[in-house]
Design a protein around this motif. Structure first.
Motif, PDB file in Angstrom:
ATOM      1  N   ALA A 150      10.964  -2.373  -3.867  1.00  0.00           N
ATOM      2  CA  ALA A 150      10.570  -2.214  -2.523  1.00  0.00           C
ATOM      3  C   ALA A 150      10.659  -3.762  -1.902  1.00  0.00           C
ATOM      4  CB  ALA A 150       9.164  -1.600  -2.436  1.00  0.00           C
ATOM      5  N   LEU A 151      10.367  -4.730  -2.552  1.00  0.00           N
ATOM      6  CA  LEU A 151      10.231  -6.110  -1.860  1.00  0.00           C
ATOM      7  C   LEU A 151      11.799  -6.524  -1.609  1.00  0.00           C
ATOM      8  CD1 LEU A 151       7.464  -7.974  -3.614  1.00  0.00           C
ATOM      9  CD2 LEU A 151       7.620  -7.438  -1.169  1.00  0.00           C
ATOM     10  N   ALA A 152      12.594  -6.133  -2.706  1.00  0.00           N
ATOM     11  CA  ALA A 152      13.928  -6.450  -2.653  1.00  0.00           C
ATOM     12  C   ALA A 152      14.773  -5.659  -1.599  1.00  0.00           C
ATOM     13  CB  ALA A 152      14.739  -6.457  -4.108  1.00  0.00           C
ATOM     14  N   ASP A 153      14.337  -4.436  -1.586  1.00  0.00           N
ATOM     15  CA  ASP A 153      15.034  -3.542  -0.396  1.00  0.00           C
ATOM     16  C   ASP A 153      14.734  -3.907   1.059  1.00  0.00           C
ATOM     17  OD1 ASP A 153      16.195  -1.961  -2.620  1.00  0.00           O
ATOM     18  OD2 ASP A 153      14.753  -0.304  -2.584  1.00  0.00           O
ATOM     19  N   ALA A 154      13.582  -4.558   1.198  1.00  0.00           N
ATOM     20  CA  ALA A 154      13.116  -4.964   2.336  1.00  0.00           C
ATOM     21  C   ALA A 154      13.484  -6.289   2.924  1.00  0.00           C
ATOM     22  CB  ALA A 154      11.294  -4.891   2.567  1.00  0.00           C
ATOM     23  N   GLY A 155      14.167  -6.940   1.689  1.00  0.00           N
ATOM     24  CA  GLY A 155      14.773  -8.292   2.016  1.00  0.00           C
ATOM     25  C   GLY A 155      13.621  -9.498   1.941  1.00  0.00           C
ATOM     26  N   PRO A 207     -10.207   5.932  -4.836  1.00  0.00           N
ATOM     27  CA  PRO A 207     -10.088   5.170  -3.626  1.00  0.00           C
ATOM     28  C   PRO A 207      -8.655   4.865  -3.158  1.00  0.00           C
ATOM     29  CG  PRO A 207     -11.318   3.861  -5.390  1.00  0.00           C
ATOM     30  CD  PRO A 207     -11.005   5.184  -6.126  1.00  0.00           C
ATOM     31  N   PRO A 208      -8.412   4.807  -2.156  1.00  0.00           N
ATOM     32  CA  PRO A 208      -6.841   4.391  -1.881  1.00  0.00           C
ATOM     33  C   PRO A 208      -6.603   3.042  -2.374  1.00  0.00           C
ATOM     34  CG  PRO A 208      -8.223   4.275   0.367  1.00  0.00           C
ATOM     35  CD  PRO A 208      -9.220   4.914  -1.195  1.00  0.00           C
ATOM     36  N   PRO A 209      -5.132   2.900  -2.652  1.00  0.00           N
ATOM     37  CA  PRO A 209      -4.753   1.486  -2.846  1.00  0.00           C
ATOM     38  C   PRO A 209      -5.151   0.500  -1.719  1.00  0.00           C
ATOM     39  CG  PRO A 209      -3.106   3.242  -3.269  1.00  0.00           C
ATOM     40  CD  PRO A 209      -4.279   4.034  -2.697  1.00  0.00           C
ATOM     41  N   GLN A 259       1.000  -1.247   0.046  1.00  0.00           N
ATOM     42  CA  GLN A 259       0.168   0.105   0.020  1.00  0.00           C
ATOM     43  C   GLN A 259       0.875   1.297   0.066  1.00  0.00           C
ATOM     44  OE1 GLN A 259      -3.919  -1.765   2.239  1.00  0.00           O
ATOM     45  NE2 GLN A 259      -2.431  -0.749   3.574  1.00  0.00           N
ATOM     46  N   ARG A 260       1.917   1.358   0.861  1.00  0.00           N
ATOM     47  CA  ARG A 260       2.909   2.558   0.664  1.00  0.00           C
ATOM     48  C   ARG A 260       3.397   2.615  -0.668  1.00  0.00           C
ATOM     49  NH1 ARG A 260       7.966   1.821   1.249  1.00  0.00           N
ATOM     50  NH2 ARG A 260       7.744   0.083   2.754  1.00  0.00           N
ATOM     51  N   VAL A 261       4.003   1.643  -1.145  1.00  0.00           N
ATOM     52  CA  VAL A 261       4.628   1.587  -2.460  1.00  0.00           C
ATOM     53  C   VAL A 261       3.747   2.392  -3.293  1.00  0.00           C
ATOM     54  CG1 VAL A 261       5.596   0.515  -4.273  1.00  0.00           C
ATOM     55  CG2 VAL A 261       6.431  -0.075  -2.143  1.00  0.00           C
ATOM     56  N   ALA A 262       2.242   1.688  -3.596  1.00  0.00           N
ATOM     57  CA  ALA A 262       1.240   1.992  -4.489  1.00  0.00           C
ATOM     58  C   ALA A 262       1.162   3.745  -4.203  1.00  0.00           C
ATOM     59  CB  ALA A 262       0.219   1.327  -4.279  1.00  0.00           C
TER      60      ALA A 262
END
Length: 136
Positions: A98-103, A56-58, A43-46
């Motif tokens: 973002a997934l890669a950066d978060a491990g 409407p919000p992601p 949700q943050r990335v979107a």
């Protein structure tokens, strides 16, 4: 009997009179990653991707839990006039980064191999293949 005017008062067709479009991106993670962490990240990335609407919000939801893999669906709407194909691609790239950066590892597809030969037949076949390659 539900009157059609009652139904139209409650539904909003976002694509009927505008150029907005809903985009869905499916994401999988390993089950070791807390689901709430993945949902928050998606949700943050979107919200940060150009062309994604804040209203409407992601929304990110968990859709499956199968074989040690968690499945999620990220749903966003584009802003008016945005090229939805470009927005979808940008969203997918930002999510992957973002997934890669978060491990957070994205699982690879699993394949099963069933061997019909007995162990001795398999060893004989492997030995003959190895000896053929040595002669080359």
């Amino acid at each position: 009997d539900v009157c059609s005017s009652d139904l139209s008062d409650k539904l909003v067709n976002w694509t009927l009179s505008g150029t907005r479009r809903r985009i869905d991106v499916d994401v999988s993670t390993l089950s070791e990653v807390p689901a709430a962490e993945t949902i928050e990240l998606l949700q943050r990335v979107a919200r940060e991707v150009e062309g994604v609407s804040n209203f409407p919000p992601p929304v990110a939801i968990m859709t499956s839990l199968t074989g040690g893999i968690l499945g999620f669906n990220l749903r966003v709407w584009t802003v008016d006039g945005a090229n939805w194909v470009t927005v979808r691609s940008s969203l997918a790239v930002h999510v992957r980064t973002a997934l890669a950066d978060a491990g957070i590892e994205v699982p690879r597809p699993q394949s099963e191999i069933h061997l019909a030969a007995s162990a001795s037949e398999a060893l004989d076949a492997l030995a003959s293949t190895t000896s053929v390659e040595r002669r080359r």
